[in-house]
Design an enzyme around this catalytic site. Structure first.
Site, PDB file in Angstrom:
ATOM      1  N   ASP A  98      -3.235 -18.281   0.644  1.00  0.00           N
ATOM      2  CA  ASP A  98      -4.049 -19.149   0.019  1.00  0.00           C
ATOM      3  C   ASP A  98      -4.873 -20.022   0.819  1.00  0.00           C
ATOM      4  O   ASP A  98      -5.997 -20.084   0.993  1.00  0.00           O
ATOM      5  CB  ASP A  98      -3.601 -19.415  -1.374  1.00  0.00           C
ATOM      6  CG  ASP A  98      -2.031 -20.250  -1.166  1.00  0.00           C
ATOM      7  OD1 ASP A  98      -1.766 -20.256   0.114  1.00  0.00           O
ATOM      8  OD2 ASP A  98      -1.839 -20.917  -1.958  1.00  0.00           O
TER       9      ASP A  98
ATOM     10  N   ASP B 212      -6.232  -6.801   4.383  1.00  0.00           N
ATOM     11  CA  ASP B 212      -7.455  -6.155   3.540  1.00  0.00           C
ATOM     12  C   ASP B 212      -8.488  -7.155   3.044  1.00  0.00           C
ATOM     13  O   ASP B 212      -9.533  -7.181   3.146  1.00  0.00           O
ATOM     14  CB  ASP B 212      -7.102  -5.047   2.567  1.00  0.00           C
ATOM     15  CG  ASP B 212      -8.070  -4.762   1.677  1.00  0.00           C
ATOM     16  OD1 ASP B 212      -8.937  -4.189   2.222  1.00  0.00           O
ATOM     17  OD2 ASP B 212      -7.719  -4.588   0.435  1.00  0.00           O
TER      18      ASP B 212
ATOM     19  N   LYS C  33       2.972 -15.425   2.615  1.00  0.00           N
ATOM     20  CA  LYS C  33       3.165 -16.193   1.605  1.00  0.00           C
ATOM     21  C   LYS C  33       4.657 -16.502   1.388  1.00  0.00           C
ATOM     22  O   LYS C  33       5.496 -16.273   0.349  1.00  0.00           O
ATOM     23  CB  LYS C  33       2.628 -15.316   0.301  1.00  0.00           C
ATOM     24  CG  LYS C  33       2.570 -16.223  -0.940  1.00  0.00           C
ATOM     25  CD  LYS C  33       1.711 -17.167  -1.123  1.00  0.00           C
ATOM     26  CE  LYS C  33       1.666 -17.849  -2.521  1.00  0.00           C
ATOM     27  NZ  LYS C  33       0.770 -19.110  -2.408  1.00  0.00           N
TER      28      LYS C  33
ATOM     29  N   TYR D 183       0.910  -1.353   0.144  1.00  0.00           N
ATOM     30  CA  TYR D 183       0.000   0.031   0.026  1.00  0.00           C
ATOM     31  C   TYR D 183       0.920   1.269  -0.112  1.00  0.00           C
ATOM     32  O   TYR D 183       0.478   2.302  -0.547  1.00  0.00           O
ATOM     33  CB  TYR D 183      -0.796   0.077   1.422  1.00  0.00           C
ATOM     34  CG  TYR D 183      -2.198  -0.617   1.254  1.00  0.00           C
ATOM     35  CD1 TYR D 183      -2.435  -1.910   0.660  1.00  0.00           C
ATOM     36  CD2 TYR D 183      -3.306  -0.058   1.145  1.00  0.00           C
ATOM     37  CE1 TYR D 183      -3.298  -2.755   0.470  1.00  0.00           C
ATOM     38  CE2 TYR D 183      -4.825  -0.614   1.195  1.00  0.00           C
ATOM     39  CZ  TYR D 183      -4.568  -1.987   0.919  1.00  0.00           C
ATOM     40  OH  TYR D 183      -5.694  -2.598   0.836  1.00  0.00           O
TER      41      TYR D 183
ATOM     42  N   ASP E 260     -12.436  -8.741   4.783  1.00  0.00           N
ATOM     43  CA  ASP E 260     -13.767  -8.715   3.936  1.00  0.00           C
ATOM     44  C   ASP E 260     -14.284 -10.244   4.031  1.00  0.00           C
ATOM     45  O   ASP E 260     -15.211 -10.341   4.086  1.00  0.00           O
ATOM     46  CB  ASP E 260     -13.514  -8.402   2.453  1.00  0.00           C
ATOM     47  CG  ASP E 260     -13.918  -6.891   2.098  1.00  0.00           C
ATOM     48  OD1 ASP E 260     -13.485  -5.972   3.443  1.00  0.00           O
ATOM     49  OD2 ASP E 260     -13.983  -6.216   1.227  1.00  0.00           O
TER      50      ASP E 260
HETATM   51  C1  IPM Z   1     -10.268  -1.041   4.043  1.00  0.00           C
HETATM   52  C2  IPM Z   1     -10.553  -0.503   2.839  1.00  0.00           C
HETATM   53  C3  IPM Z   1      -9.473   0.326   2.265  1.00  0.00           C
HETATM   54  C4  IPM Z   1      -8.058  -0.340   2.132  1.00  0.00           C
HETATM   55  C5  IPM Z   1      -9.660   1.273   1.032  1.00  0.00           C
HETATM   56  C6  IPM Z   1     -10.690   2.019   0.922  1.00  0.00           C
HETATM   57  C7  IPM Z   1      -8.356   2.011   0.781  1.00  0.00           C
HETATM   58  O1  IPM Z   1     -10.815  -1.564   1.936  1.00  0.00           O
HETATM   59  O2  IPM Z   1     -10.202  -0.187   4.959  1.00  0.00           O
HETATM   60  O3  IPM Z   1     -10.316  -2.333   4.059  1.00  0.00           O
HETATM   61  O4  IPM Z   1      -7.738  -0.854   1.221  1.00  0.00           O
HETATM   62  O5  IPM Z   1      -7.376  -0.494   3.207  1.00  0.00           O
HETATM   63 MG    MG Z   2     -10.667  -3.502   2.566  1.00  0.00          MG
END
Ligand code: IPM
Ligand code: MG
Length: 356
Positions: free
Chosen positions: A223, A247, A191, A142, A251
């Site tokens: 993975d 990240d 990884k 990032y 999710d």
């Molecule tokens: C998160 C989001 C952010 C990230 C984006 C919006 C930059 O997806 O906080 O998980 O990738 O960190």
């Molecule tokens: Mg995110």
């Protein structure tokens, strides 16, 4: 006590969910005798519209001058075609780095009342899960060197992953300390079969872990982790990983709780100031319809009380009120499979307030 909170409502559903969390904080303040003062700042697309930049200097200064920060969400289709350097997401990345927030805590657990919302098999759901993802937040790909150049096959782009020993050590310590307060088990995700940064990560994690009595570390390739999270989430307690892997995996973890609308997060640095936000985005498709789920933001406010202000009892009260509302069948649209009688953002907030 008096606490100054900077509010960054942002875009899409951001303003609705932040005002829901403010109502909850005000109610907690009244009940427990604390004063929370709120100051709004621009961040994200709304800041681009008003000032031409996603993270105006006044916002950074305002955050630095406050005791903690609550953010809604940033971004939306309106700003999707802007170049990378002035996209709404820059606000988030800029804040994380300006405030030195290298730790991102993302708890994900299955509420018994929402077992039916979990997309996993019944026998997996029956085991339940309660995990804490510890994501490194100010390093890795990032923030690495990036650009465009002429490559072997013509024009190309590159992003680079770099991790210093120091960055790995400090996030690792956060995970070890968290594990000591939980089950003592940490899964470190990397990884290492391919990436050099992951090999350094793995070796550093084990060196640091050796200092922590009662903590056991298990390595897992990313993975495989993606697979295990949906196969057997109960085997996870504390997970520590890099910015990018965290990240993606957070999710994934949110989906198995039933809705991404439930997951809070805390971004922390060396001091007590943190940035608290739901892990979901600005959901421009439902902005202004009342369909937003305020729970992730309300739980983020609870994390603020716990981690920035050391108000554990107050944080517990919010978490119990949320769980109480869920147990009593309160559901926003994301949790109700489109049922017409689902609660609006405001109604869900009222239900939580009633149970405080
Ligand atoms: C998160 C989001 C952010 C990230 C984006 C919006 C930059 O997806 O906080 O998980 O990738 O960190
Ligand atoms: Mg995110």
């Amino acid at each position: 006590m008096e606490y100054r909170i900077a509010l960054l409502p942002g875009d899409g559903i951001g303003p609705e969910i932040v005002s829901a969390a403010v109502r909850v904080l005000e109610a907690i303040g009244a009940k427990y005798g604390h004063t929370f003062t709120f100051q709004d700042y621009l961040a994200g697309g709304c800041a681009i519209d008003a000032t031409g930049e996603p993270l105006p200097a006044a916002t950074v200064e305002g955050c630095l001058a406050s005791d903690s920060v609550l953010l809604g969400a940033v971004g939306g289709p309106k700003w999707d075609t802007l170049p990378g350097s002035i996209r709404p997401e820059r606000a988030l990345l800029g804040l994380r780095s300006a405030l030195g927030l290298f730790t991102n805590l993302r708890p994900a657990k299955l509420y018994p009342a929402l077992a039916g919302n979990c997309p996993l098999r019944a026998e997996t759901v029956a085991k339940g899960f309660d995990l804490l993802m510890v994501r490194e937040l100010t390093g890795g790909i990032y923030f690495g060197e990036r650009g465009r150049r002429e490559g072997k096959y013509g024009p190309e782009a590159y992003d680079t992953e770099a991790y210093s020993v120091m960055e790995i050590e400090r996030i690792c310590r956060v995970a070890m300390e968290a594990a000591q307060k939980r089950s003592g088990h940490v899964i470190s995700v990397d990884k290492a079969n391919v990436l050099e940064t992951s090999r350094l990560w793995r070796e550093t994690v084990h060196r640091i872990a050796a200092e922590y009595e009662g903590v056991e570390v298990e390595d897992m390739l990313v993975d495989n982790c993606a697979m295990q999270l949906v196969r057997d989430p109960a085997r996870f307690d504390v997970v520590v990983t890099t910015n990018m892997f965290g990240d993606i995996l957070s999710d994934e973890a949110s989906q198995i709780t039933g809705s991404i609308g439930l997951l809070p997060s805390a971004s922390l640095g060396e001091g007590s100031r943190g940035l608290y936000e739901p892990i979901h985005g600005s959901a421009p498709d439902i902005a202004g319809t009342g369909k937003a789920n305020p729970i992730a933001t309300i739980l983020s406010a609870a994390m603020m009380l716990r981690y920035s202000f050391a108000l554990g009892a107050e944080a517990d009260a919010i978490e119990q009120a949320v769980e109480g509302a869920l147990n009593d069948g309160c559901r926003t649209a994301d949790l109700a499979a489109g049922a017409p009688d689902s609660l609006t953002c405001e109604q869900m907030t009222e239900e939580i307030l009633k149970r405080l």
